[in-house]
Design a protein around this motif. Structure first.
Motif, PDB file in Angstrom:
ATOM      1  N   THR A  86     -13.862 -33.029 -17.636  1.00 43.53           N
ATOM      2  CA  THR A  86     -12.971 -32.122 -16.916  1.00 43.53           C
ATOM      3  C   THR A  86     -12.224 -31.225 -17.900  1.00 43.53           C
ATOM      4  OG1 THR A  86     -11.108 -33.648 -16.998  1.00 43.53           O
ATOM      5  CG2 THR A  86     -12.619 -33.842 -15.104  1.00 43.53           C
ATOM      6  N   TYR A  87     -11.612 -30.217 -17.340  1.00 40.05           N
ATOM      7  CA  TYR A  87     -10.818 -29.292 -18.145  1.00 40.05           C
ATOM      8  C   TYR A  87      -9.663 -30.028 -18.817  1.00 40.05           C
ATOM      9  CZ  TYR A  87      -7.628 -25.535 -19.321  1.00 40.05           C
ATOM     10  OH  TYR A  87      -6.780 -24.706 -19.988  1.00 40.05           O
TER      11      TYR A  87
ATOM     12  N   HIS B 182     -15.391 -24.927 -20.507  1.00 38.29           N
ATOM     13  CA  HIS B 182     -14.084 -25.574 -20.322  1.00 38.29           C
ATOM     14  C   HIS B 182     -13.368 -25.715 -21.659  1.00 38.29           C
ATOM     15  CE1 HIS B 182     -14.454 -26.377 -16.112  1.00 38.29           C
ATOM     16  NE2 HIS B 182     -15.523 -27.156 -16.257  1.00 38.29           N
TER      17      HIS B 182
END
Length: 160
Positions: A5-6, A38
């Motif tokens: 995830t970011y 990202h």
């Protein structure tokens, strides 16, 4: 493939992840364009808080010096780094390969193999040159033009 995830990339940029997680993230960047995007967004967002290089000109030299030192030592956790001394077998050394190539060249030269190959190649070339005795395109055009002009002259002569 697991994507990160970011927020995980942001933690990576802030240096808030463990060594193992850091290695996983870095190896994942080589294979995943989505996660690379990202990561770049996280770096861009936190660019102002990243350290500034005091001497940009010598940075590359320092990095290259560190890389060359890394090549000289074995990476062992919690152990003092030891110099690596790997001895190659005699047949894996470049000098051995050069000696073999020189010996083979001398053997083939003195046995006459190269001379017979040159003679054979020139004989093959001569026979192919005789077989391929085709007129050039220009010669063909000229021959057809003269034949056409001759036929016109004959027609004119027959009319009179």
């Amino acid at each position: 493939m697991k994507h990160y995830t970011y927020d995980e990339w942001l933690s990576y940029v802030k240096n808030e992840v463990s060594f193992k997680t850091r290695e996983e993230l870095e190896s994942h960047l080589y294979t995943c364009d989505q996660c690379l995007e990202h990561y770049l967004q996280a770096v861009t967002e936190h660019e102002s808080s990243l350290p500034v290089l005091s001497n940009e000109n010598s940075f590359t030299d320092l990095v290259m010096a560190g890389v060359s030192k890394q090549k000289e030592f074995i990476e062992k956790p919690s152990v003092i780094k030891q110099p690596v001394k790997v001895k190659k077998a005699f047949y894996q050394q470049a000098a051995f390969h050069y000696i073999i190539a020189a010996a083979a060249t001398l053997l083939l030269t003195f046995s006459g193999v190269f001379q017979s190959l040159a003679t054979y190649a020139s004989a093959v070339e001569a026979t192919q040159h005789l077989k391929e005795k085709k007129p050039s395109v220009t010669e063909g055009v000229i021959d057809k033009t003269f034949a056409w002009m001759d036929s016109l002259e004959k027609k004119e002569a027959n009319k009179k």
